[in-house]
Write a protein that holds these residues in place. Structure first.
Motif, short mmCIF file in Angstrom:
data_model
loop_
_atom_site.label_atom_id
_atom_site.label_comp_id
_atom_site.label_asym_id
_atom_site.label_seq_id
_atom_site.Cartn_x
_atom_site.Cartn_y
_atom_site.Cartn_z
N ALA A 326 0.84 -1.20 0.00
CA ALA A 326 0.00 0.00 0.00
C ALA A 326 0.87 1.25 0.00
O ALA A 326 0.53 2.27 -0.63
CB ALA A 326 -0.92 0.00 1.22
N GLY A 327 2.03 1.17 0.69
CA GLY A 327 2.94 2.31 0.71
C GLY A 327 3.50 2.63 -0.66
O GLY A 327 3.62 3.80 -1.04
N ILE A 328 3.86 1.60 -1.41
CA ILE A 328 4.38 1.81 -2.78
C ILE A 328 3.31 2.44 -3.67
O ILE A 328 3.57 3.38 -4.43
CB ILE A 328 4.87 0.47 -3.36
N MET A 329 2.08 1.91 -3.57
CA MET A 329 0.99 2.48 -4.37
C MET A 329 0.72 3.93 -3.97
O MET A 329 0.50 4.79 -4.83
CB MET A 329 -0.29 1.66 -4.17
N GLY A 330 0.76 4.21 -2.66
CA GLY A 330 0.56 5.58 -2.20
C GLY A 330 1.67 6.51 -2.67
O GLY A 330 1.42 7.65 -3.07
N ALA A 331 2.91 6.01 -2.66
CA ALA A 331 4.05 6.82 -3.10
C ALA A 331 3.97 7.13 -4.59
O ALA A 331 4.23 8.27 -5.02
CB ALA A 331 5.35 6.08 -2.78
N LEU A 332 3.62 6.12 -5.39
CA LEU A 332 3.48 6.34 -6.83
C LEU A 332 2.37 7.34 -7.13
O LEU A 332 2.52 8.21 -8.01
CB LEU A 332 3.20 5.01 -7.54
N THR A 333 1.26 7.23 -6.40
CA THR A 333 0.17 8.18 -6.60
C THR A 333 0.59 9.58 -6.18
O THR A 333 0.24 10.57 -6.83
CB THR A 333 -1.08 7.74 -5.82
N ALA A 334 1.36 9.68 -5.09
CA ALA A 334 1.84 10.98 -4.62
C ALA A 334 2.74 11.64 -5.67
O ALA A 334 2.66 12.85 -5.90
CB ALA A 334 2.59 10.82 -3.30
N TRP A 335 3.59 10.83 -6.28
CA TRP A 335 4.46 11.36 -7.35
C TRP A 335 3.61 11.88 -8.51
O TRP A 335 3.89 12.93 -9.09
CB TRP A 335 5.40 10.26 -7.82
N LEU A 336 2.55 11.15 -8.82
CA LEU A 336 1.70 11.54 -9.94
C LEU A 336 0.93 12.83 -9.65
O LEU A 336 0.89 13.75 -10.49
CB LEU A 336 0.71 10.40 -10.25
N VAL A 337 0.35 12.94 -8.44
CA VAL A 337 -0.45 14.13 -8.12
C VAL A 337 0.43 15.36 -7.91
O VAL A 337 -0.07 16.49 -7.99
CB VAL A 337 -1.33 13.89 -6.88
N SER A 338 1.72 15.15 -7.67
CA SER A 338 2.61 16.30 -7.49
C SER A 338 2.80 17.09 -8.79
O SER A 338 3.27 18.22 -8.75
CB SER A 338 3.98 15.83 -6.98
#
Length: 403
Positions: A326-338
């Motif tokens: 879940a952390g990896i998915m959250g990190a990838l999404t955070a990179w995208l929304v940035s």
């Protein structure tokens, strides 16, 4: 991006996560009573939904742990943004859906924490995480709670069978003992688990919504959830609970061990005790891990039964990977929304498409109340034969034996 729109989007996503938490964790309370026939499947999920709703109003200690314990914010100079929370929720929801599709009773709580931590580290940095609070309120309870609950369930199961065993006074041979009272008792113990689940799991989404309101500057740092937040989260998890989560009920009800009423009673009692204690202390406990540990402990406690360790191993692997996945998915999404509004739109569309795809995939091998668990004497504990009907049945049986 308009902060009001982002806050509204995060609140909507948080309530959808709460919904998935509800159907993901229905099995914690109702898998064993369904398996033993204590409660009919549809009645069980309806009862769990109502009690989850009630339980959500009883405590806010866990919500405060989520909103002001895991992520450093406010006075320590860290300002988590609604975009980061959005990314964390996306990671949690995707992992919840993946494990639901596979019928794995993984932890919705750890999925939420994993997604949020991954997004915060990717979007802000390691210094945004309060590792001391994470260790004390999440990691250590995750290690010890299922072990303790399993040990208590083991002892309770042994005691239940020992106290209700009978022996022939002449030969000393052990006689078959009917233990229907435990099946009736399961109605109350499973209800207590559902109530306890509401006091713990519903709080986590309350904490997330409170966190985004604090991040948006609409609520002071360190304050607890507002009443409308409590009510919205209570109803979201209750509706999700009523949806069923039949795939995970199948795993918990018959995938780990063949559950008998005395075992179910012992497992539910130990589960409820652990959850209520953790809610009082503000521990963001994984109710799924506690319930699974209790079922395994009750299986070990009953002579002549066995635990399906292959299934237990699959569940353990799910537990192990929940936080990092879940952390990896959250990190990838955070990179995208940035990247801005375009990234948020892409992340939202991709997440929606993934959830929809998994839902349609689940329809290919549909699991519902009719085939989740093979139940013998379903509803026996709450539907008693009338005296006249019972007398007639005995008379017919005697007449048949004389022929």
């Amino acid at each position: 991006m308009d902060i009001t729109f982002m806050v509204a989007l995060v609140i909507a996503l948080a309530l959808f996560f709460d919904f998935t938490n509800g159907f993901h964790d229905t099995a914690n309370a109702m898998a064993t009573p369904i398996a033993t026939g204590a409660i009919k499947p549809k009645t069980a999920v309806a009862l769990a939904a109502v009690l989850n709703l009630v339980g959500a109003f009883l405590s806010t200690e866990v919500a405060k742990t989520v909103s002001g314990g895991i992520i450093r914010e406010g006075s320590e100079g860290i300002q988590i943004t609604p975009e980061i929370i959005f990314a964390g929720l996306m990671g949690a929801i995707l992992w919840n859906m993946i494990t639901w599709l596979k019928g794995l009773p993984s932890s919705s709580s750890h999925a939420l924490f994993g997604g949020l931590i991954g997004a915060a580290i990717a979007g802000i940095g390691l210094h945004s995480i309060n590792f001391e609070s994470l260790m004390q309120k999440v990691i250590l309870p995750a290690i010890f709670a299922p072990v303790i609950a399993g040990a208590v369930a083991y002892i309770c199961t042994r005691l239940a069978y020992a106290l209700t065993s009978r022996h022939d006074p002449e030969t000393g041979d052990k006689l078959t003992q009917k233990r229907g009272g435990f099946r009736t008792g399961q109605i109350f113990t499973s209800s207590l688990v559902a109530l306890a689940h509401g006091t713990n799991d519903a709080q986590k989404t309350m904490g997330i919504i409170t966190l985004v309101l604090i991040a948006a500057g609409t609520q002071p740092t360190g304050s607890g959830p507002q009443f409308w937040v409590i009510a919205a989260c209570a109803f979201a998890i209750a509706i999700g609970t009523y949806a069923g989560g039949w795939r995970i009920i199948r795993t918990m009800g018959s995938g780990l061990t063949d559950v008998k009423p005395a075992q179910g009673f012992a497992a539910e009692t130990s589960t409820a005790s652990a959850i209520l204690a953790s809610s009082h202390l503000g521990f963001a406990l994984s109710t799924t891990q506690v319930a699974s540990g209790s079922v395994i402990g009750s299986g070990l406690g009953r002579k002549g039964t066995s635990v399906r360790w292959a299934t237990a191993g699959r569940i353990a692997i799910g537990w192990l990977f929940t936080l990092p996945a879940a952390g990896i998915m959250g990190a990838l999404t955070a990179w995208l929304v940035s990247t801005g509004i375009v990234g948020v739109v892409i992340a939202g569309a991709a997440g929606f498409a993934s959830v929809l795809l998994m839902y349609f995939e689940s329809r290919k091998s549909h699991v519902g109340h009719h085939n989740a668990v093979e139940v013998e004497e379903a509803g026996h504990a709450v539907r008693f034969q009338k005296k006249k009907a019972a007398a007639a049945a005995r008379a017919n049986k005697k007449k048949g034996g004389q022929k």
